[in-house]
Design a protein around this motif. Structure first.
Motif, PDB file in Angstrom:
ATOM      1  N   ALA A  18       0.831  -1.205   0.000  1.00  0.00           N
ATOM      2  CA  ALA A  18       0.000   0.000   0.000  1.00  0.00           C
ATOM      3  C   ALA A  18       0.864   1.252   0.000  1.00  0.00           C
ATOM      4  O   ALA A  18       0.501   2.273  -0.594  1.00  0.00           O
TER       5      ALA A  18
ATOM      6  N   GLU B   9       1.391   5.565  -2.879  1.00  0.00           N
ATOM      7  CA  GLU B   9       0.377   5.085  -1.949  1.00  0.00           C
ATOM      8  C   GLU B   9      -0.779   4.542  -2.786  1.00  0.00           C
ATOM      9  O   GLU B   9      -1.231   5.198  -3.731  1.00  0.00           O
TER      10      GLU B   9
ATOM     11  N   ARG C  72      -4.632   2.161  -3.022  1.00  0.00           N
ATOM     12  CA  ARG C  72      -5.792   1.560  -2.380  1.00  0.00           C
ATOM     13  C   ARG C  72      -6.569   0.787  -3.429  1.00  0.00           C
ATOM     14  O   ARG C  72      -6.782   1.270  -4.544  1.00  0.00           O
TER      15      ARG C  72
ATOM     16  N   THR D 246      -1.192   8.934   3.328  1.00  0.00           N
ATOM     17  CA  THR D 246      -2.055   7.858   3.802  1.00  0.00           C
ATOM     18  C   THR D 246      -3.447   8.383   4.125  1.00  0.00           C
ATOM     19  O   THR D 246      -4.465   7.792   3.727  1.00  0.00           O
TER      20      THR D 246
ATOM     21  N   ASP E  66      -6.941   7.347   2.218  1.00  0.00           N
ATOM     22  CA  ASP E  66      -7.970   6.753   3.076  1.00  0.00           C
ATOM     23  C   ASP E  66      -9.278   7.538   2.957  1.00  0.00           C
ATOM     24  O   ASP E  66     -10.373   6.959   2.898  1.00  0.00           O
TER      25      ASP E  66
ATOM     26  N   ALA F 125     -10.815   6.800  -0.530  1.00  0.00           N
ATOM     27  CA  ALA F 125     -11.380   5.457  -0.571  1.00  0.00           C
ATOM     28  C   ALA F 125     -12.687   5.393   0.222  1.00  0.00           C
ATOM     29  O   ALA F 125     -13.655   4.747  -0.206  1.00  0.00           O
TER      30      ALA F 125
END
Length: 252
Positions: A5, A15, A17, A201, A205, A208
């Motif tokens: 990831a 990074e 996802r 990150t 996040d 997503a």
């Protein structure tokens, strides 16, 4: 090779996802490699679902990993991948793909990213709290390049230290909510950038989570997000894995 990831290669931080489809899916591919020509990246989506799409994607990835290390021209890689698909047992199974090359620091074009877009959604450039689509020269998907006389063309995009490029598959660009509305990617990404700052990150996040909320249990395609952050001035984190260069595991 499956990318973690969070990864680091050359002067790029990556990074990713992946949100699997609730039904079908399985055609998304991506890879990144340090090569003699710079750091090279591929993201793509195979037409179709299930095992047939997986097999086509694997053959494209295997060919890409050799060509990325040996073919000087990024457009040349795309043309040769097209030929692989067009001459296969399933020439109808085309692949949308976006290829990128980030020259090594110190080269004349070290502050530029080279892009070849074959039927794939364009990336987003994240800079200064904003998010805007990059519009590279467009070509048909791999396997269908004969519609453009077997030809494609590279685009050059200026990038600076700290700039980010968001790559994604059409599971993102075609994501719809219960009312049939498309996911507002640029707007949501700009909001996520302002909320996350330089935290890669947290940014992915947030994206997503918004995508998952937008699609719910209606997702019929994989969703893949890949965020590339430029660190042209050097520096290397100790907390993320380093991707091998050509001649090591990356080219096996």
């Amino acid at each position: 090779m499956t990318l973690p990831a969070s990864t680091h290669v050359g002067r790029l931080y990556l990074e990713s996802r992946h949100l699997p489809a609730t039904q079908g899916g399985g055609g998304d591919i991506h890879d990144v490699m340090a090569t003699p020509f710079g750091v090279r990246l591929l993201i793509g989506d195979v037409m179709g679902t299930g095992l047939p799409a997986n097999r086509t994607g694997l053959s494209v990835l295997n060919a890409w990993r050799e060509l990325a290390c040996t073919e000087p021209s990024l457009a040349g890689i795309a043309v040769r991948l097209h030929a692989l698909i067009a001459r296969s047992e399933h020439p109808e199974r085309f692949v949308t793909a976006l290829l990128a090359n980030f020259p090594a620091a110190g080269e004349a074009r070290g502050s530029w990213a080279e892009l070849v877009c074959c039927g794939h959604p364009p990336p987003l450039l994240l800079r200064g709290g904003s998010a805007a689509f990059v519009e590279p020269y467009a070509a048909p998907p791999l396997g269908l390049l004969d519609l453009a006389d077997g030809w494609c063309r590279a685009s050059m995009v200026g990038v600076g230290d700290g700039d980010q490029l968001l790559f994604y598959t059409d599971g993102v660009s075609e994501a719809r909510d219960a009312a049939g509305r498309f996911f507002p990617l640029a707007q949501v990404t700009a909001e996520a950038v302002r909320g996350a700052g330089t935290d890669r990150t947290q940014l992915l996040d947030a994206l997503a989570a918004r995508l998952d909320e937008h699609v719910g249990d209606r997702g019929c395609d994989d969703i893949l997000l890949l965020l590339v952050t430029m660190r042209l001035s050097g520096g290397q984190p100790d907390s993320v894995p380093v991707i091998p260069t050509c001649g090591e595991d990356a080219c096996l």
